[in-house]
Design a protein around this motif. Structure first.
Motif, PDB file in Angstrom:
ATOM      1  N   ALA A 115       8.392   5.047  11.712  1.00  0.00           N
ATOM      2  CA  ALA A 115       7.306   5.456  10.820  1.00  0.00           C
ATOM      3  C   ALA A 115       6.137   4.489  10.928  1.00  0.00           C
ATOM      4  O   ALA A 115       4.958   4.896  10.887  1.00  0.00           O
ATOM      5  N   GLY A 157       6.487  -1.396   9.506  1.00  0.00           N
ATOM      6  CA  GLY A 157       7.404  -0.365   9.036  1.00  0.00           C
ATOM      7  C   GLY A 157       8.803  -0.896   8.825  1.00  0.00           C
ATOM      8  O   GLY A 157       9.456  -0.597   7.815  1.00  0.00           O
ATOM      9  N   THR A 168       5.873   3.836   0.465  1.00  0.00           N
ATOM     10  CA  THR A 168       6.643   5.062   0.694  1.00  0.00           C
ATOM     11  C   THR A 168       7.822   4.806   1.624  1.00  0.00           C
ATOM     12  O   THR A 168       8.935   5.294   1.392  1.00  0.00           O
ATOM     13  N   ILE A 169       7.590   4.024   2.687  1.00  0.00           N
ATOM     14  CA  ILE A 169       8.684   3.676   3.610  1.00  0.00           C
ATOM     15  C   ILE A 169       9.769   2.897   2.867  1.00  0.00           C
ATOM     16  O   ILE A 169      10.973   3.146   3.048  1.00  0.00           O
ATOM     17  N   TRP A 212       2.500   5.626  11.907  1.00  0.00           N
ATOM     18  CA  TRP A 212       1.659   5.654  10.715  1.00  0.00           C
ATOM     19  C   TRP A 212       0.763   4.418  10.581  1.00  0.00           C
ATOM     20  O   TRP A 212      -0.328   4.475  10.035  1.00  0.00           O
ATOM     21  N   LEU A 213       1.257   3.283  11.079  1.00  0.00           N
ATOM     22  CA  LEU A 213       0.583   2.012  10.826  1.00  0.00           C
ATOM     23  C   LEU A 213       0.164   1.283  12.095  1.00  0.00           C
ATOM     24  O   LEU A 213      -0.430   0.202  12.012  1.00  0.00           O
ATOM     25  N   ASP A 219       0.839  -1.191   0.000  1.00  0.00           N
ATOM     26  CA  ASP A 219       0.000   0.000   0.000  1.00  0.00           C
ATOM     27  C   ASP A 219       0.882   1.251   0.000  1.00  0.00           C
ATOM     28  O   ASP A 219       2.113   1.168   0.051  1.00  0.00           O
ATOM     29  N   ARG A 220       0.255   2.410  -0.051  1.00  0.00           N
ATOM     30  CA  ARG A 220       1.002   3.666  -0.165  1.00  0.00           C
ATOM     31  C   ARG A 220       1.919   3.927   1.037  1.00  0.00           C
ATOM     32  O   ARG A 220       3.086   4.275   0.844  1.00  0.00           O
ATOM     33  N   PRO A 221       1.431   3.781   2.271  1.00  0.00           N
ATOM     34  CA  PRO A 221       2.333   4.069   3.396  1.00  0.00           C
ATOM     35  C   PRO A 221       3.572   3.189   3.408  1.00  0.00           C
ATOM     36  O   PRO A 221       4.708   3.678   3.535  1.00  0.00           O
ATOM     37  N   ARG A 222       3.393   1.871   3.252  1.00  0.00           N
ATOM     38  CA  ARG A 222       4.545   0.979   3.297  1.00  0.00           C
ATOM     39  C   ARG A 222       5.407   1.097   2.041  1.00  0.00           C
ATOM     40  O   ARG A 222       6.635   0.965   2.106  1.00  0.00           O
TER      41      ARG A 222
END
Length: 401
Positions: A169, A336, A141-142, A173-174, A136-139
């Protein structure tokens, strides 16, 4: 075949065919144990990789040790380590007396082909782990941020920093998201662990040896004890992978005059061309050392001493982490850190794996072909290894002819 026998047989084959260094080993392990045998799920595998990257010691061998532990208990962990390390250790003992005798364009071409195979194996691992650990976008991005950071900063500290920042993060974030199902199907979510009691014993042994071995070496003047102490301390201080052990071993073994500097460099060069863990270089040094029994006995002392700290620390850490990871924020930390591992592997795919292995257009074509065999045709990694070595040897023979 029993679980223990299966662990030994599979890791022995990997010890004979896993060329390309620790990053490539993680690719081979994922192909074998996540994709083909399904002994462990992708998320748990990524979590183990993140944990072992963060601990001192040989990360790929620690991951293998943990997989053996999960499959067949402590005996399985020892079997996994022994089988994976034995081929390269035996070759390094042989190299201690025959270094430099295997030369020529065919041998060089085969080694070049094996390096190219490592590119395909690591690319396959990054591709598969990205789909599972950074979907997904958050992971994602990490993972990208970790790859950029490691590529720009470089050095052994960069991966540790990337995992720490990725974990932070993830917590921010998660951490509050719901737990995800473990994959692939049939894989248990539980981390491998020998239990809290074994973990405490392992930690006591680690601390005890760190304190007692240098004292015993000085008091007794025994060469074998001094050899054990030098390699044990080196194994305890290694953060950031196998190559980081080089300056530590140079300081511990070459500086006091136990091994000649030229022989040290020659052996390290030979270790780059062998399958299995880079820490097997210790067997070469133990066999050549003027302190201790030398030969196979010296090699055995060195191998056990340099791997032991990382395994003891892993045994001590696993039950603690297994208890913590169930919490929501801990799950975010795991996600993360696992996404950061994808980025670290992606950066390593470029440098050093690609930059040191692909320098000609035919090598690039071979890398693409091997990647296609792994991803599209689902060929076992060992088959691709044999084909890559054969292609490289043939190219070397044609050039020399």
């Amino acid at each position: 075949m029993s679980n223990l026998a299966a662990v030994f047989a599979v890791f022995l084959r990997l010890g004979l065919t896993s060329f390309g260094g620790p990053i490539a080993h993680l690719g081979y392990f994922r192909d074998e144990f996540v994709e083909r045998r399904r002994w462990i799920g992708d998320r748990t595998y990524g979590e183990l990789v993140a944990l072992c990257q963060f601990l001192p010691g040989p990360a790929s061998s620690q991951v293998g040790f943990a997989i053996g532990l999960r499959r067949a208990g402590l005996a399985g962990a020892v079997a996994a380590f022994s089988a994976f390390t034995l081929p390269s250790a035996a070759l390094m003992v042989w190299a201690a007396t025959r270094i430099g005798t295997v030369t020529g364009p065919i041998a060089t071409g085969a080694v070049d082909g094996l390096k190219v195979v490592a590119v395909a194996v690591v690319a396959h691992a990054v591709w598969g782990m990205a789909r599972s650990l950074a979907p997904d976008r958050p992971r994602g991005t990490i993972a990208i941020a970790s790859a950029v950071g490691v590529a720009l900063v470089g050095g052994p500290v960069a991966p540790l920093g990337a995992i720490a920042l990725g974990a932070l993060a993830g917590v921010l974030w998660l951490g509050e998201t719901a737990a995800e199902p473990e994959g692939p199907a049939g894989a248990d979510e539980a981390l491998p662990s020998a239990g809290i009691r074994v973990g405490v014993i392992a930690l006591v042994i680690l601390i005890g040896l760190l304190v007692a071995s240098p004292i015993a070496a000085r008091v007794t003047g025994n060469g074998s004890v001094a050899l054990f102490d030098a390699f044990f301390r080196s194994g305890t201080l290694v953060f950031g992978g196998g190559h980081v052990v080089l300056p530590l071993l140079e300081s511990a073994i070459v500086a006091p005059g136990w091994v000649d500097a030229q022989a040290f460099v020659a052996g390290y060069g030979a270790a780059q061309a062998l399958p299995g863990p880079l820490f097997a270089f210790a067997a070469y040094l133990g066999a050549l050392s003027s302190v201790g029994p030398g030969g196979a006995a010296g090699a055995a002392i060195a191998i056990v001493a340099i791997f032991l700290p990382g395994f003891l620390l892993l045994l001590a850490t696993l039950p603690v982490w297994a208890a913590l990871r169930r919490r929501a924020r801990a799950r975010g930390l795991v996600r993360g850190a696992s996404a950061a591992v994808v980025g670290i592997l992606g950066a390593a795919l470029y440098d050093p794996v690609f930059t040191t292995s692909v320098t000609r257009i035919d090598q690039f074509a071979l890398a693409l072909g091997c990647f296609g065999l792994l991803t599209l045709w689902r060929c076992p990694a060992w088959v691709v290894v044999v084909l890559g070595a054969g292609f490289g040897a043939t190219a070397g023979a044609l050039v020399s002819g």
